[in-house]
Design a protein around this motif. Sequence first.
Motif, PDB file in Angstrom:
ATOM      1  N   PRO A  44      19.455  66.517  40.569  1.00 62.61           N
ATOM      2  CA  PRO A  44      18.721  67.347  39.617  1.00 62.61           C
ATOM      3  C   PRO A  44      17.352  66.763  39.301  1.00 62.61           C
ATOM      4  N   ASP A  65      15.431  73.379  39.577  1.00 65.66           N
ATOM      5  CA  ASP A  65      15.977  72.202  38.894  1.00 65.66           C
ATOM      6  C   ASP A  65      17.158  71.619  39.655  1.00 65.66           C
ATOM      7  N   SER A  66      17.976  72.484  40.271  1.00 67.71           N
ATOM      8  CA  SER A  66      19.098  71.985  41.069  1.00 67.71           C
ATOM      9  C   SER A  66      19.400  72.966  42.177  1.00 67.71           C
ATOM     10  N   ALA A  70      15.772  71.529  45.241  1.00 65.23           N
ATOM     11  CA  ALA A  70      15.397  70.919  43.964  1.00 65.23           C
ATOM     12  C   ALA A  70      13.986  70.352  44.044  1.00 65.23           C
TER      13      ALA A  70
END
Length: 156
Positions: A44, A65-66, A70
């Motif tokens: 992350p 973000d993930s 990412a």
Amino acid sequence: MEPDGPACTQCGLDDTSGANFCPSCGTQLMSGDHEATDSFEALPIIPHEDDRARFPSGIGLFVVDSGPKAGSRYGLESEVTSVGRHRSADILLDDVTVSRRHVEVDRTGDRYVVRDIGSLNGTYLNGDRIESAELHDGDELQIGRFKLVFFYGTAT
């Protein structure tokens, strides 16, 4: 009232709303002969205030973000931005947890609205399954295993 789907074996989420993949962690919920995907270990990325300064003021921005991409950043400059697994998508998220044509983001002035356009696994905004919703600075949009943080450009 009972949940719509099975509990996730990975994170324990009870209500998976009939999705084939867990909306929280992306674990496959299907059983039987369904198509599977390779496993990706994503680290992350915590979005920084610097992300806002990388695009002009008045432009929306997604930061992944993930998920397998990412750290990627996408400016939302067009009136309509398509997101999905199809090669012609403006934002290509190549993973079977994402429908070929998953969502569209409509931009009208400084207002951004995300619309699920018939995805198989659904679209989640800040953890809630949505069909259509307005995006606000800091919102987290989940599309399959991808979590995208929405920033509204504030660079001066």
